[in-house]
Design an enzyme around this catalytic site. Sequence first.
Site, PDB file in Angstrom:
ATOM      1  N   LEU A  71       0.847  -1.314   0.003  1.00  0.00           N
ATOM      2  CA  LEU A  71      -0.094  -0.153   0.021  1.00  0.00           C
ATOM      3  C   LEU A  71       1.002   1.408   0.037  1.00  0.00           C
ATOM      4  O   LEU A  71       0.296   2.425  -0.505  1.00  0.00           O
ATOM      5  CB  LEU A  71      -0.957  -0.095   1.433  1.00  0.00           C
ATOM      6  CG  LEU A  71      -2.223  -1.008   1.360  1.00  0.00           C
ATOM      7  CD1 LEU A  71      -2.786  -1.278   2.626  1.00  0.00           C
ATOM      8  CD2 LEU A  71      -2.926  -0.989   0.356  1.00  0.00           C
ATOM      9  N   GLU A 108       4.823   3.032   1.693  1.00  0.00           N
ATOM     10  CA  GLU A 108       5.952   3.205   2.537  1.00  0.00           C
ATOM     11  C   GLU A 108       5.837   4.415   3.543  1.00  0.00           C
ATOM     12  O   GLU A 108       5.811   5.413   2.968  1.00  0.00           O
ATOM     13  CB  GLU A 108       7.178   3.165   1.926  1.00  0.00           C
ATOM     14  CG  GLU A 108       8.235   3.030   2.805  1.00  0.00           C
ATOM     15  CD  GLU A 108       9.094   1.721   2.630  1.00  0.00           C
ATOM     16  OE1 GLU A 108       9.723   1.204   3.733  1.00  0.00           O
ATOM     17  OE2 GLU A 108       8.714   0.996   1.884  1.00  0.00           O
ATOM     18  N   GLY A 109       5.778   4.267   4.795  1.00  0.00           N
ATOM     19  CA  GLY A 109       5.818   5.042   5.694  1.00  0.00           C
ATOM     20  C   GLY A 109       6.839   5.387   6.609  1.00  0.00           C
ATOM     21  O   GLY A 109       7.926   4.617   6.269  1.00  0.00           O
ATOM     22  N   GLY A 110       6.764   6.068   7.387  1.00  0.00           N
ATOM     23  CA  GLY A 110       8.296   6.590   8.333  1.00  0.00           C
ATOM     24  C   GLY A 110       8.491   5.284   9.322  1.00  0.00           C
ATOM     25  O   GLY A 110       9.542   5.303   9.679  1.00  0.00           O
ATOM     26  N   GLY A 156       7.841   2.126   8.187  1.00  0.00           N
ATOM     27  CA  GLY A 156       7.823   0.819   7.588  1.00  0.00           C
ATOM     28  C   GLY A 156       6.833   0.718   6.537  1.00  0.00           C
ATOM     29  O   GLY A 156       5.935   1.346   6.242  1.00  0.00           O
ATOM     30  N   ASP A 171       1.118  13.384  15.737  1.00  0.00           N
ATOM     31  CA  ASP A 171       1.126  13.569  14.313  1.00  0.00           C
ATOM     32  C   ASP A 171      -0.121  13.714  13.648  1.00  0.00           C
ATOM     33  O   ASP A 171      -0.290  12.961  12.576  1.00  0.00           O
ATOM     34  CB  ASP A 171       2.005  12.721  13.679  1.00  0.00           C
ATOM     35  CG  ASP A 171       2.615  13.061  12.381  1.00  0.00           C
ATOM     36  OD1 ASP A 171       2.529  14.117  11.862  1.00  0.00           O
ATOM     37  OD2 ASP A 171       3.191  12.227  11.334  1.00  0.00           O
TER      38      ASP A 171
END
Length: 413
Positions: free
Chosen positions: A56, A58-60, A62, A175
């Site tokens: 889906l 790539e976030g901070g 993983g 956040d």
Amino acid sequence: MTKSMNFFQNIIKPFKRSSNRGLEDDIERIAAMEQKVFPFQVLVSATKDFHPTHKLGEGGFGPVFKGRLPDGRDIAVKKLSQVSRQGKNEFVNEAKLLAKVQHRNVVNLWGYCTHGDDKLLVYEYVVNESLDKVLFKSNRKSEIDWKQRFEIITGIARGLLYLHEDAPNCIIHRDIKAGNILLDEKWVPKIADFGMARLYQEDVTHVNTRVAGTNGYMAPEYVMHGVLSVKADVFSFGVLVLELVSGQKNSSFSMRHPDQTLLEWAFKLYKKGRTMEILDQDIAASADPDQVKLCVQIGLLCVQGDPHQRPSMRRVSLLLSRKPGHLEEPDHPGVPGSRYRRRTQRPSGAASLGTLSTTGSSTDSFGSNLNTNTGTGVRGTPASSKASTRSNATRSAGQSSSSDPHGKRHMSY
């Protein structure tokens, strides 16, 4: 007896074996699912061995993969990056804690898995895109009219109220932004990426873990002084409210208008009695003027420079759920670099984190798309002083870790 056997067979049907393993294995797997533990092979199968086509984004923290369980449920599997230095026991304890967080307006964590060095979190899959993918696209923003935007604002407020005051532990998100709000098939907002900072140790820099928040959403006392409390989330919520009303992104607005932020622009129009000019004109026909004015006023109260002047999320939720009587007038909004009289007593549940490093907005999404923006990093303390800064931050956090808005639970960051 036959009914009992049929009932038991129905329970274990989702775990039907492909080989002749013992019945005890199936029972153990059922018990594990009750404890929110997912076998690694189940997740491998669900995601087709974490195939790139199932990714889906790539976030901070993983990559996130879409998967489907044997019982037909869709899931989002987050593989935590190796930046996480927690041991298995610590990770399991934190994952169990986060799995207890259950609310209509919060993305549900269904379970977790550890396999060698791999640590994985399993979330409900949210069908629609994140809010920023709809709100800030000129060809899509009209998909959410005023009624839906007001309901989204109300839903986010309820979700934050739950995290702050009603969850097993008081969780400060740190956040809150449009990219971390997912929308389900009925446009119900769900807060994502909560509690992730708990899965990373203090000796990992904020730059690496991106836990310090996103430029344009962070409260000034958090950016400048490292003071963290639930009021930091309230500030971020206020920014998001003004973005939902105006249809404009705070960071993009500042690029087009270097002399002011979205918050300052909205405040000036509000003080001149021109609140309706703040409204996104694409949805003006569907808007309720009284609701628009209420949301703008609440948004401006939430972004006050002094955290003590910001309302709690409980009060915000009450104001949104019924017609308010008297609502105080907001002062000039706070922005990084703005001044306010610092009180000797920190906001309730505040913790000093030492010198902060701020990063951009790479988003961990559990829905159909992932937002991965990049902001400007601000360098933290020199390497020689990092150890003492972390030590002071840990002590400060520890002093307030047992306090929350009600003084009943531990704080989670």
